[in-house]
Design a protein around this motif. Structure first.
Motif, short mmCIF file in Angstrom:
data_model
loop_
_atom_site.label_atom_id
_atom_site.label_comp_id
_atom_site.label_asym_id
_atom_site.label_seq_id
_atom_site.Cartn_x
_atom_site.Cartn_y
_atom_site.Cartn_z
N ASP A 72 0.83 -1.21 0.00
CA ASP A 72 0.00 0.00 0.00
C ASP A 72 0.86 1.26 0.00
O ASP A 72 0.59 2.23 0.70
N LEU A 73 1.93 1.22 -0.81
CA LEU A 73 2.83 2.35 -0.99
C LEU A 73 2.70 2.82 -2.43
O LEU A 73 2.58 2.00 -3.35
N ASP A 74 2.72 4.10 -2.64
CA ASP A 74 2.61 4.66 -3.98
C ASP A 74 3.71 4.08 -4.87
O ASP A 74 4.89 4.30 -4.62
N PRO A 75 3.35 3.30 -5.91
CA PRO A 75 4.37 2.68 -6.76
C PRO A 75 5.25 3.69 -7.49
O PRO A 75 6.41 3.42 -7.76
N ASP A 76 4.70 4.87 -7.80
CA ASP A 76 5.53 5.89 -8.44
C ASP A 76 6.62 6.38 -7.49
O ASP A 76 7.76 6.62 -7.90
N PHE A 77 6.26 6.52 -6.22
CA PHE A 77 7.27 6.90 -5.22
C PHE A 77 8.32 5.80 -5.10
O PHE A 77 9.52 6.08 -5.08
N ALA A 78 7.88 4.55 -5.03
CA ALA A 78 8.82 3.43 -4.90
C ALA A 78 9.76 3.38 -6.10
O ALA A 78 10.97 3.16 -5.95
N LYS A 79 9.21 3.60 -7.27
CA LYS A 79 10.03 3.59 -8.49
C LYS A 79 11.05 4.74 -8.46
O LYS A 79 12.22 4.53 -8.78
N ALA A 80 10.61 5.92 -8.09
CA ALA A 80 11.52 7.07 -8.01
C ALA A 80 12.62 6.81 -6.97
O ALA A 80 13.79 7.13 -7.19
N PHE A 81 12.24 6.21 -5.85
CA PHE A 81 13.21 5.90 -4.80
C PHE A 81 14.24 4.89 -5.30
O PHE A 81 15.45 5.10 -5.12
N LEU A 82 13.79 3.83 -5.96
CA LEU A 82 14.74 2.84 -6.47
C LEU A 82 15.61 3.44 -7.58
O LEU A 82 16.81 3.15 -7.63
N ASN A 83 15.04 4.26 -8.43
CA ASN A 83 15.85 4.92 -9.46
C ASN A 83 16.94 5.78 -8.84
O ASN A 83 18.07 5.81 -9.33
N PHE A 84 16.62 6.46 -7.76
CA PHE A 84 17.62 7.26 -7.05
C PHE A 84 18.75 6.36 -6.54
O PHE A 84 19.93 6.67 -6.71
N ILE A 85 18.38 5.24 -5.94
CA ILE A 85 19.38 4.30 -5.42
C ILE A 85 20.21 3.72 -6.56
O ILE A 85 21.44 3.65 -6.47
N ILE A 86 19.56 3.33 -7.65
CA ILE A 86 20.28 2.76 -8.79
C ILE A 86 21.28 3.78 -9.35
O ILE A 86 22.43 3.43 -9.65
N ASP A 87 20.85 5.02 -9.48
CA ASP A 87 21.76 6.06 -9.98
C ASP A 87 22.99 6.20 -9.08
O ASP A 87 24.12 6.34 -9.57
N GLU A 88 22.78 6.13 -7.79
CA GLU A 88 23.89 6.23 -6.84
C GLU A 88 24.81 5.02 -6.95
O GLU A 88 26.03 5.14 -6.93
N VAL A 89 24.23 3.85 -7.10
CA VAL A 89 25.02 2.62 -7.24
C VAL A 89 25.87 2.69 -8.51
O VAL A 89 27.07 2.38 -8.49
N ILE A 90 25.26 3.11 -9.62
CA ILE A 90 26.01 3.20 -10.88
C ILE A 90 27.15 4.21 -10.75
O ILE A 90 28.26 3.98 -11.24
#
Length: 98
Positions: A72-90
């Motif tokens: 029950d979490l906004d999937p757009d928020f979850a996607k933006a959060f993971l994209n932020f993490i992925i960018d940092e990892v890369i």
């Protein structure tokens, strides 16, 4: 029995304590996650592998969106959060390859 304002303050305090504990869990979890992604970055650099893996990233984003829906979490928020993490990892992986 306490008045409504005092009771509301007690409930608010309980929520804030829970939020503080959850923030700590998030920070420690991200720290642990980045330890592993740093190791992956070093391994990729040693074997001349690209710093990003778009296929895996797309699968992870889809997986996280599904988890977000179940949680029950906004999937757009979850996607933006993971994209932020992925960018940092890369970014970290590219540093390993310099």
């Amino acid at each position: 029995m306490s008045d409504p304002v005092t009771r509301a303050a007690e409930v608010l305090k309980g929520h804030r304590e829970s939020i503080d504990r959850l923030d700590a869990i998030l920070v420690y979890t991200l720290g642990e996650r980045f330890k592993h992604t740093q190791a992956v970055g070093a391994l990729k650099a040693q074997h001349d592998l690209p710093p990003s893996d778009p296929t895996r990233e797309a699968k992870q984003i889809a997986r996280l969106e599904e988890l977000a829906n179940r949680a029950d979490l906004d999937p757009d928020f979850a996607k933006a959060f993971l994209n932020f993490i992925i960018d940092e990892v890369i970014r970290h992986h590219k540093k390993h390859q310099e």
